[in-house]
Design a protein around this motif. Sequence first.
Motif, PDB file in Angstrom:
ATOM      1  N   ARG A   1      41.802  35.555  61.551  1.00 11.68           N
ATOM      2  CA  ARG A   1      41.906  35.470  60.640  1.00 11.68           C
ATOM      3  C   ARG A   1      42.413  34.498  59.878  1.00 11.68           C
ATOM      4  N   VAL A   2      43.580  33.824  60.620  1.00  9.36           N
ATOM      5  CA  VAL A   2      44.927  33.137  60.311  1.00  9.36           C
ATOM      6  C   VAL A   2      43.717  31.366  60.031  1.00  9.36           C
ATOM      7  N   ARG A   3      42.523  31.219  60.625  1.00  3.81           N
ATOM      8  CA  ARG A   3      41.902  29.877  60.838  1.00  3.81           C
ATOM      9  C   ARG A   3      40.846  29.927  59.752  1.00  3.81           C
ATOM     10  N   SER A   4      40.254  31.231  59.352  1.00  4.08           N
ATOM     11  CA  SER A   4      39.381  31.059  57.979  1.00  4.08           C
ATOM     12  C   SER A   4      40.274  31.297  56.201  1.00  4.08           C
ATOM     13  N   TRP A   5      41.459  31.650  56.564  1.00  2.00           N
ATOM     14  CA  TRP A   5      42.341  31.720  55.693  1.00  2.00           C
ATOM     15  C   TRP A   5      43.305  30.126  55.550  1.00  2.00           C
ATOM     16  N   TRP A   6      42.745  29.832  56.378  1.00  2.00           N
ATOM     17  CA  TRP A   6      43.535  28.084  56.728  1.00  2.00           C
ATOM     18  C   TRP A   6      42.122  27.157  55.913  1.00  2.00           C
ATOM     19  N   ARG A   7      41.303  27.610  56.318  1.00  2.00           N
ATOM     20  CA  ARG A   7      39.724  27.058  55.659  1.00  2.00           C
ATOM     21  C   ARG A   7      39.707  27.224  53.913  1.00  2.00           C
ATOM     22  N   GLY A   8      39.938  28.459  53.438  1.00  2.00           N
ATOM     23  CA  GLY A   8      40.149  28.781  52.045  1.00  2.00           C
ATOM     24  C   GLY A   8      38.989  29.865  51.683  1.00  2.00           C
ATOM     25  N   GLU A   9      38.823  30.930  52.665  1.00  2.00           N
ATOM     26  CA  GLU A   9      38.418  31.759  53.029  1.00  2.00           C
ATOM     27  C   GLU A   9      38.931  33.341  53.325  1.00  2.00           C
ATOM     28  N   THR A  10      39.034  33.630  52.275  1.00  2.00           N
ATOM     29  CA  THR A  10      40.549  34.859  51.618  1.00  2.00           C
ATOM     30  C   THR A  10      39.610  36.295  51.953  1.00  2.00           C
ATOM     31  N   ALA A  11      40.182  37.227  52.146  1.00  2.00           N
ATOM     32  CA  ALA A  11      39.565  38.539  51.859  1.00  2.00           C
ATOM     33  C   ALA A  11      39.690  38.785  50.511  1.00  2.00           C
ATOM     34  N   GLN A  12      38.552  39.429  50.144  1.00  2.00           N
ATOM     35  CA  GLN A  12      38.877  39.604  48.814  1.00  2.00           C
ATOM     36  C   GLN A  12      38.999  40.296  47.563  1.00  2.00           C
ATOM     37  N   PRO A  13      39.976  41.282  48.496  1.00  2.00           N
ATOM     38  CA  PRO A  13      40.832  42.452  47.645  1.00  2.00           C
ATOM     39  C   PRO A  13      42.610  40.661  47.033  1.00  2.00           C
ATOM     40  N   LEU A  14      42.453  40.131  48.228  1.00  2.00           N
ATOM     41  CA  LEU A  14      43.716  38.982  48.227  1.00  2.00           C
ATOM     42  C   LEU A  14      43.083  37.364  47.099  1.00  2.00           C
ATOM     43  N   ARG A  15      41.946  37.698  46.763  1.00  2.00           N
ATOM     44  CA  ARG A  15      41.027  36.151  45.914  1.00  2.00           C
ATOM     45  C   ARG A  15      41.753  36.500  44.966  1.00  2.00           C
ATOM     46  N   PRO A  16      42.092  37.282  44.347  1.00  2.00           N
ATOM     47  CA  PRO A  16      43.117  37.578  43.037  1.00  2.00           C
ATOM     48  C   PRO A  16      44.100  37.163  42.749  1.00  2.00           C
ATOM     49  N   VAL A  17      44.811  37.761  43.511  1.00  2.00           N
ATOM     50  CA  VAL A  17      46.240  37.818  44.036  1.00  2.00           C
ATOM     51  C   VAL A  17      46.396  36.032  44.203  1.00  2.00           C
ATOM     52  N   VAL A  18      45.812  34.980  45.700  1.00  2.00           N
ATOM     53  CA  VAL A  18      46.144  33.789  45.206  1.00  2.00           C
ATOM     54  C   VAL A  18      45.988  32.967  44.584  1.00  2.00           C
ATOM     55  N   GLU A  19      44.718  33.344  43.293  1.00  2.00           N
ATOM     56  CA  GLU A  19      44.265  32.751  42.180  1.00  2.00           C
ATOM     57  C   GLU A  19      45.204  32.990  41.031  1.00  2.00           C
ATOM     58  N   TRP A  20      45.886  33.992  41.268  1.00  2.00           N
ATOM     59  CA  TRP A  20      47.208  33.953  39.660  1.00  2.00           C
ATOM     60  C   TRP A  20      47.846  33.121  39.619  1.00  2.00           C
ATOM     61  N   LEU A  21      48.506  33.099  41.474  1.00  2.00           N
ATOM     62  CA  LEU A  21      50.115  32.957  42.098  1.00  2.00           C
ATOM     63  C   LEU A  21      49.311  31.303  41.921  1.00  2.00           C
ATOM     64  N   GLY A  22      48.418  30.612  41.899  1.00  2.00           N
ATOM     65  CA  GLY A  22      48.338  29.351  41.693  1.00  2.00           C
ATOM     66  C   GLY A  22      47.978  29.267  40.794  1.00  2.00           C
ATOM     67  N   ARG A  23      47.289  29.202  39.768  1.00  2.00           N
ATOM     68  CA  ARG A  23      46.921  29.111  38.063  1.00  2.00           C
ATOM     69  C   ARG A  23      48.264  29.204  36.912  1.00  2.00           C
ATOM     70  N   TYR A  24      49.244  30.186  37.806  1.00  2.00           N
ATOM     71  CA  TYR A  24      50.378  30.415  36.802  1.00  2.00           C
ATOM     72  C   TYR A  24      51.779  30.577  37.519  1.00  2.00           C
ATOM     73  N   PRO A  25      52.113  29.470  38.139  1.00  2.00           N
ATOM     74  CA  PRO A  25      53.225  29.893  38.663  1.00  2.00           C
ATOM     75  C   PRO A  25      53.989  29.883  37.833  1.00  2.00           C
ATOM     76  N   LEU A  26      54.465  28.976  36.585  1.00  2.00           N
ATOM     77  CA  LEU A  26      55.685  30.437  34.916  1.00  2.00           C
ATOM     78  C   LEU A  26      55.909  31.634  35.842  1.00  2.00           C
ATOM     79  N   LEU A  27      54.819  32.675  35.559  1.00  2.00           N
ATOM     80  CA  LEU A  27      54.520  34.019  35.968  1.00  2.00           C
ATOM     81  C   LEU A  27      55.201  34.250  37.363  1.00  2.00           C
ATOM     82  N   VAL A  28      55.105  34.137  37.839  1.00  2.00           N
ATOM     83  CA  VAL A  28      55.387  33.950  39.323  1.00  2.00           C
ATOM     84  C   VAL A  28      57.268  33.563  39.231  1.00  2.00           C
ATOM     85  N   VAL A  29      57.622  32.987  39.037  1.00  2.00           N
ATOM     86  CA  VAL A  29      58.836  32.304  38.813  1.00  2.00           C
ATOM     87  C   VAL A  29      59.524  33.471  37.981  1.00  2.00           C
TER      88      VAL A  29
END
Length: 87
Positions: free
Chosen positions: A5-33
């Motif tokens: 799982r760690v290796r697949s995450w490192w290659r950019g393959e995430t679980a489908q439920p986590l994909r929108p959260v990870v993209e949201w965190l990466g695209r809009y860092p001001l909202l995270v702050v």
Amino acid sequence: MALERVRSWWRGETAQPLRPVVEWLGRYPLLVVLLLLPVCMVWGGFESLGLPRLFLHDVPRVTFVAGFMSAMLLGQLCFVGYLLDAD
């Protein structure tokens, strides 16, 4: 199993439920702050300003209002993130 799982995450393959959260965190860092500000207040990040005492107040109504407004802020940030991502 966990190492795979760690290796697949490192290659950019995430679980489908986590994909929108990870993209949201990466695209809009001001909202995270803005989301982390109330968390820092509760954990004592702004101790010199006395903000942790707002969430841990002796009067229950003050604590409730502070928690409710934090929940409203979370809802607003999620809604803004949804609108920004709706393109």
